[in-house]
Structures are given as C-alpha cells and as structure tokens.
Design a protein around this motif. Sequence first.
Motif, mmCIF file in Angstrom:
data_model
loop_
_atom_site.group_PDB
_atom_site.id
_atom_site.type_symbol
_atom_site.label_atom_id
_atom_site.label_comp_id
_atom_site.label_asym_id
_atom_site.label_seq_id
_atom_site.Cartn_x
_atom_site.Cartn_y
_atom_site.Cartn_z
ATOM 1 N N SER A 11 49.884 18.637 19.823
ATOM 2 C CA SER A 11 51.046 17.764 20.072
ATOM 3 C C SER A 11 51.496 17.823 21.524
ATOM 4 C CB SER A 11 52.249 18.201 19.216
ATOM 5 O OG SER A 11 51.912 18.358 17.874
ATOM 6 N N GLY A 12 50.942 18.735 22.300
ATOM 7 C CA GLY A 12 51.516 19.008 23.621
ATOM 8 C C GLY A 12 50.571 18.726 24.767
ATOM 9 N N SER A 13 50.613 19.614 25.740
ATOM 10 C CA SER A 13 49.879 19.373 26.987
ATOM 11 C C SER A 13 48.371 19.544 26.817
ATOM 12 C CB SER A 13 50.383 20.316 28.075
ATOM 13 O OG SER A 13 49.694 21.543 28.019
ATOM 14 N N GLY A 14 47.977 20.345 25.839
ATOM 15 C CA GLY A 14 46.557 20.442 25.522
ATOM 16 C C GLY A 14 45.755 21.399 26.385
ATOM 17 N N SER A 15 46.417 22.377 26.999
ATOM 18 C CA SER A 15 45.623 23.293 27.839
ATOM 19 C C SER A 15 44.650 24.111 26.979
ATOM 20 C CB SER A 15 46.522 24.208 28.677
ATOM 21 O OG SER A 15 47.136 25.198 27.899
ATOM 22 N N ASN A 16 45.061 24.448 25.770
ATOM 23 C CA ASN A 16 44.128 25.172 24.883
ATOM 24 C C ASN A 16 42.993 24.269 24.414
ATOM 25 O OD1 ASN A 16 44.945 28.109 24.115
ATOM 26 N ND2 ASN A 16 46.876 26.986 24.252
ATOM 27 N N VAL A 17 43.319 23.023 24.117
ATOM 28 C CA VAL A 17 42.272 22.066 23.733
ATOM 29 C C VAL A 17 41.218 22.009 24.833
ATOM 30 C CG1 VAL A 17 41.815 19.589 23.457
ATOM 31 C CG2 VAL A 17 43.695 20.655 22.199
ATOM 32 N N GLN A 18 41.674 21.926 26.063
ATOM 33 C CA GLN A 18 40.732 21.827 27.184
ATOM 34 C C GLN A 18 39.874 23.085 27.307
ATOM 35 O OE1 GLN A 18 42.528 21.119 31.028
ATOM 36 N NE2 GLN A 18 40.611 20.243 31.797
ATOM 37 N N LEU A 80 44.369 24.001 15.009
ATOM 38 C CA LEU A 80 45.668 23.557 15.515
ATOM 39 C C LEU A 80 45.931 24.287 16.827
ATOM 40 C CD1 LEU A 80 47.843 23.680 12.237
ATOM 41 C CD2 LEU A 80 46.160 21.973 12.949
ATOM 42 N N ALA A 81 46.039 23.514 17.895
ATOM 43 C CA ALA A 81 46.248 24.107 19.221
ATOM 44 C C ALA A 81 47.526 23.516 19.798
ATOM 45 C CB ALA A 81 45.045 23.816 20.120
ATOM 46 N N GLY A 82 48.658 24.038 19.304
ATOM 47 C CA GLY A 82 49.932 23.471 19.730
ATOM 48 C C GLY A 82 50.261 22.215 18.941
ATOM 49 N N PHE A 83 49.907 22.216 17.656
ATOM 50 C CA PHE A 83 50.238 21.081 16.777
ATOM 51 C C PHE A 83 51.533 21.427 16.064
ATOM 52 C CE2 PHE A 83 49.766 18.493 12.861
ATOM 53 C CZ PHE A 83 49.622 17.254 13.458
ATOM 54 N N ASN A 101 45.424 28.288 13.227
ATOM 55 C CA ASN A 101 46.491 27.990 14.184
ATOM 56 C C ASN A 101 46.590 29.131 15.179
ATOM 57 O OD1 ASN A 101 48.884 26.664 15.200
ATOM 58 N ND2 ASN A 101 50.094 28.214 14.144
ATOM 59 N N ILE A 102 47.129 28.818 16.353
ATOM 60 C CA ILE A 102 47.437 29.878 17.315
ATOM 61 C C ILE A 102 48.944 29.908 17.519
ATOM 62 C CG2 ILE A 102 47.090 28.404 19.350
ATOM 63 C CD1 ILE A 102 45.818 31.019 20.632
ATOM 64 N N HIS A 103 49.490 31.120 17.506
ATOM 65 C CA HIS A 103 50.938 31.267 17.677
ATOM 66 C C HIS A 103 51.211 32.238 18.821
ATOM 67 C CE1 HIS A 103 55.110 31.039 16.437
ATOM 68 N NE2 HIS A 103 55.171 32.319 16.714
ATOM 69 N N PRO A 104 52.185 31.916 19.687
ATOM 70 C CA PRO A 104 52.374 32.734 20.892
ATOM 71 C C PRO A 104 53.274 33.956 20.701
ATOM 72 C CG PRO A 104 53.768 30.810 21.013
ATOM 73 C CD PRO A 104 53.017 30.704 19.712
ATOM 74 N N SER A 105 53.089 34.676 19.588
ATOM 75 C CA SER A 105 53.779 35.960 19.400
ATOM 76 C C SER A 105 52.937 36.805 18.460
ATOM 77 C CB SER A 105 55.175 35.768 18.798
ATOM 78 O OG SER A 105 55.088 35.491 17.410
ATOM 79 N N ILE A 169 51.006 34.946 28.159
ATOM 80 C CA ILE A 169 50.567 34.520 26.817
ATOM 81 C C ILE A 169 49.511 33.406 26.941
ATOM 82 C CG2 ILE A 169 51.356 33.303 24.723
ATOM 83 C CD1 ILE A 169 52.321 36.163 24.718
ATOM 84 N N GLN A 170 49.754 32.500 27.850
ATOM 85 C CA GLN A 170 48.786 31.414 28.024
ATOM 86 C C GLN A 170 47.421 31.970 28.462
ATOM 87 O OE1 GLN A 170 49.048 28.430 31.241
ATOM 88 N NE2 GLN A 170 49.119 26.908 29.614
ATOM 89 N N ASN A 171 47.450 32.960 29.351
ATOM 90 C CA ASN A 171 46.183 33.577 29.775
ATOM 91 C C ASN A 171 45.453 34.192 28.583
ATOM 92 O OD1 ASN A 171 46.633 32.859 32.402
ATOM 93 N ND2 ASN A 171 47.450 34.841 33.025
ATOM 94 N N LEU A 172 46.219 34.873 27.732
ATOM 95 C CA LEU A 172 45.600 35.478 26.533
ATOM 96 C C LEU A 172 44.990 34.403 25.637
ATOM 97 C CD1 LEU A 172 48.097 38.151 25.085
ATOM 98 C CD2 LEU A 172 45.906 38.587 26.198
ATOM 99 N N GLU A 173 45.753 33.318 25.466
ATOM 100 C CA GLU A 173 45.263 32.232 24.594
ATOM 101 C C GLU A 173 43.957 31.648 25.126
ATOM 102 O OE1 GLU A 173 49.411 30.654 22.625
ATOM 103 O OE2 GLU A 173 48.612 29.515 24.294
ATOM 104 N N HIS A 174 43.957 31.363 26.424
ATOM 105 C CA HIS A 174 42.769 30.720 27.003
ATOM 106 C C HIS A 174 41.553 31.648 26.944
ATOM 107 C CE1 HIS A 174 45.355 27.669 29.464
ATOM 108 N NE2 HIS A 174 45.468 27.527 28.176
HETATM 109 C C1 GRF Z 1 50.490 27.445 22.803
HETATM 110 O O1 GRF Z 1 51.351 28.372 23.381
HETATM 111 C C2 GRF Z 1 50.246 27.805 21.370
HETATM 112 O O2 GRF Z 1 50.396 29.143 21.115
HETATM 113 C C3 GRF Z 1 51.310 27.048 20.650
HETATM 114 O O3 GRF Z 1 51.461 25.861 21.383
HETATM 115 C C4 GRF Z 1 51.098 26.070 22.730
HETATM 116 C C5 GRF Z 1 50.158 24.976 23.128
HETATM 117 O O4 GRF Z 1 49.974 24.925 24.500
HETATM 118 N N1 GRF Z 1 51.006 26.920 19.264
HETATM 119 P P1 GRF Z 1 48.960 23.889 25.148
HETATM 120 O O5 GRF Z 1 49.417 22.494 24.754
HETATM 121 O O6 GRF Z 1 47.603 24.202 24.630
HETATM 122 O O7 GRF Z 1 49.072 24.117 26.613
#
Ligand code: GRF
Length: 188
Positions: A11-18, A80-83, A101-105, A169-174
Amino acid sequence: MTKKKIILMASGSGSNVQQIYEYFKNSDAVEIAMIITNKQNAGVIARMEYAKIPILWIPKQYLNSEDFIELLKTADLIVLAGFLLKIPEQMAQVFDKKIINIHPSLLPKYGGKGMYGHFVHEAVIQNKEKESGITIHYVNQHYDEGQIIAQFQCEINDTDTPETLSKKIQNLEHLHFPKTIEMILMGV
Ligand code: GRF
C-alpha cells in the motif's frame, strides 16, 4: 523447472517490494508474477514501473471476490510488504500458510490494529525499549497474530529517535525479507 511464483501486495512506497524484486530478478527458481496495491496513488506503482511486472490496483471491496481469490491462487506465495488492509477471514482460511507479512517490531510487542509505520517506532522509543526488530509471519484473520517465521533484532540506544529507529528497521527488512522468502519457497 517451473519457477515459484510470488505475488507482492503493498500500500505504500514499496521499498521492500523493490528489494524483493531486485533479489529475485535473475533467479531461475523464483519470479515476481505481479504486484497488487489497494491505493491508486501508492508510491510502489511509480517505483516499480521500470520492472515491467503487471501492477494491479484492487479496491478494498473486491478483496474477497472470487476472481481475485482465483488470481491469488496462481501464486506459490503471497507476500504482504506494507499492505495495510486487513486480510478478510475467508481469504486467510483459503490461503493458510500461503500469505506472509512483515511487521516492523518484535511481535507480539507493538502489533495489532493501528500499529504500523511510525506509530510503532514512536511507541517503542516512548517506552524506552532497549531493542526492536522485525517479524516475518504467516497471516491469519487477526492483525499481526499469525505464526512467526523469523525475527531479527537491532539495538536501541539513548540517542535513537523514531526516525533513526525506522532507518535501522528498514535496513533489517531489506536485508532479511528477500532471503527469508527464498527459504520459505525452498522449504528450508
Ligand atoms: C515496512 O516497514 C513494513 O514492515 C511494514 O510496512 C513498511 C513498508 O515499507 N509492514 P515500504 O513501503 O516497503 O518502504
């Protein structure tokens, strides 16, 4: 060998999608079949245009439609990557252990309705936690309550703010999300 198909939902900026796309783009085993968003102006749409993957906009009321469910069935894994929409109960049942899903905690801390994005990091800093992290989990019909697959931690120090924590957190996710998806798909 047929490739495993991933459908990404954001739903968002999609940095994880990328990151996920870049990780798998030359893979012989895995392909990103489609990106789905519920927001017509989500950043992920412009961000991912270069990838030439089909991007589908699905309004909330069609999430439970038969056609949409059939479309999702073409994937081996739905990510789900920020859905931000809740997955309807029926859909969660049909796709048991097929949606992650990924959750930032570090769940179960700081999960549930309203706990997303900066709200999570603000609460963590306010409570003077010494660590936070990310949780990758299967999705069921309750926000952030499905079985946990993997967690990764980072330290919080006295100078951290919600913004600096968000970057950690974003670094960990990526770093970990694409690899964890690969492990799930390969069944390890
Ligand atoms: C991430 O922090 C993820 O944990 C959460 O939504 C965010 C998505 O970020 N569920 P992005 O759109 O991938 O930058």
